[in-house]
Write a protein that holds these residues in place. Structure first.
Motif, PDB file in Angstrom:
ATOM      1  N   TYR A 207      25.765  65.356   5.240  1.00  0.00           N
ATOM      2  CA  TYR A 207      26.717  64.521   4.516  1.00  0.00           C
ATOM      3  C   TYR A 207      26.376  63.037   4.662  1.00  0.00           C
ATOM      4  O   TYR A 207      26.496  62.266   3.716  1.00  0.00           O
ATOM      5  N   VAL A 208      25.950  62.632   5.845  1.00  0.00           N
ATOM      6  CA  VAL A 208      25.570  61.237   6.058  1.00  0.00           C
ATOM      7  C   VAL A 208      24.368  60.889   5.188  1.00  0.00           C
ATOM      8  O   VAL A 208      24.310  59.826   4.565  1.00  0.00           O
ATOM      9  N   LYS A 209      23.405  61.791   5.121  1.00  0.00           N
ATOM     10  CA  LYS A 209      22.203  61.534   4.316  1.00  0.00           C
ATOM     11  C   LYS A 209      22.525  61.439   2.831  1.00  0.00           C
ATOM     12  O   LYS A 209      21.809  60.784   2.084  1.00  0.00           O
ATOM     13  N   GLU A 210      23.597  62.091   2.388  1.00  0.00           N
ATOM     14  CA  GLU A 210      24.016  61.955   0.991  1.00  0.00           C
ATOM     15  C   GLU A 210      24.555  60.559   0.698  1.00  0.00           C
ATOM     16  O   GLU A 210      24.437  60.067  -0.413  1.00  0.00           O
ATOM     17  N   ARG A 211      25.170  59.931   1.714  1.00  0.00           N
ATOM     18  CA  ARG A 211      25.804  58.627   1.512  1.00  0.00           C
ATOM     19  C   ARG A 211      24.883  57.450   1.793  1.00  0.00           C
ATOM     20  O   ARG A 211      25.123  56.353   1.301  1.00  0.00           O
ATOM     21  N   ARG A 212      23.863  57.642   2.615  1.00  0.00           N
ATOM     22  CA  ARG A 212      23.013  56.540   3.049  1.00  0.00           C
ATOM     23  C   ARG A 212      21.565  56.786   2.657  1.00  0.00           C
ATOM     24  O   ARG A 212      21.074  57.901   2.760  1.00  0.00           O
ATOM     25  N   SER A 213      20.893  55.717   2.254  1.00  0.00           N
ATOM     26  CA  SER A 213      19.456  55.827   2.002  1.00  0.00           C
ATOM     27  C   SER A 213      18.724  55.709   3.336  1.00  0.00           C
ATOM     28  O   SER A 213      19.314  55.326   4.358  1.00  0.00           O
ATOM     29  N   ASP A 214      17.442  56.046   3.341  1.00  0.00           N
ATOM     30  CA  ASP A 214      16.660  55.931   4.576  1.00  0.00           C
ATOM     31  C   ASP A 214      16.620  54.483   5.062  1.00  0.00           C
ATOM     32  O   ASP A 214      16.670  54.218   6.262  1.00  0.00           O
ATOM     33  N   GLN A 215      16.552  53.541   4.127  1.00  0.00           N
ATOM     34  CA  GLN A 215      16.500  52.125   4.506  1.00  0.00           C
ATOM     35  C   GLN A 215      17.823  51.678   5.129  1.00  0.00           C
ATOM     36  O   GLN A 215      17.821  50.961   6.126  1.00  0.00           O
TER      37      GLN A 215
ATOM     38  N   LYS B 140      27.085  72.645   5.201  1.00  0.00           N
ATOM     39  CA  LYS B 140      26.394  71.373   5.410  1.00  0.00           C
ATOM     40  C   LYS B 140      26.779  70.809   6.765  1.00  0.00           C
ATOM     41  O   LYS B 140      27.939  70.825   7.147  1.00  0.00           O
ATOM     42  N   THR B 141      25.787  70.279   7.446  1.00  0.00           N
ATOM     43  CA  THR B 141      26.037  69.631   8.727  1.00  0.00           C
ATOM     44  C   THR B 141      26.548  68.213   8.487  1.00  0.00           C
ATOM     45  O   THR B 141      26.463  67.686   7.380  1.00  0.00           O
TER      46      THR B 141
END
Length: 102
Positions: A70-78, A65-66
């Motif tokens: 990992y950031v996308k797992e913790r944060r929603s698009d909003q 995983k890049t």
């Protein structure tokens, strides 16, 4: 060197382990040692168990995983958009006041 120079060898036991690819390995342990239920197969690296009929299943290998993943797992698009907007607003306010920091 023989046993006379090194001393008497401890009593040993041979334990067989079997992996899901059909490999078998014999590992020697001292009689007093606690024998583990599983052992890594020396041929393929998969987990091997003591029951030849029910070898442990191969472990699932997770892909690399890049940092972004990992950031996308913790944060929603909003949340990501809100953070970006806040950073841009701060950058623009510094640009207007001439306080650019490089």
């Amino acid at each position: 060197m023989g046993e006379a120079e090194r001393g008497e060898a401890a009593p040993r036991q041979a334990v067989s382990y079997f992996c899901s690819r059909g490999h078998s390995a014999v590992v020697t342990f001292a009689v007093e040692a606690v024998v583990p239920d599983s052992w890594d197969c020396p041929k393929c690296g998969l987990p091997a168990g003591r029951d030849s009929e029910n070898a442990p299943p191969a472990t699932k290998i997770e892909p690399y995983k890049t940092h972004l993943a990992y950031v996308k797992e913790r944060r929603s698009d909003q949340e990501a958009q809100d953070i970006l907007d806040e950073a841009l607003q701060l950058l623009r306010s510094r640009r207007k006041s001439g306080d650019l920091i490089f």
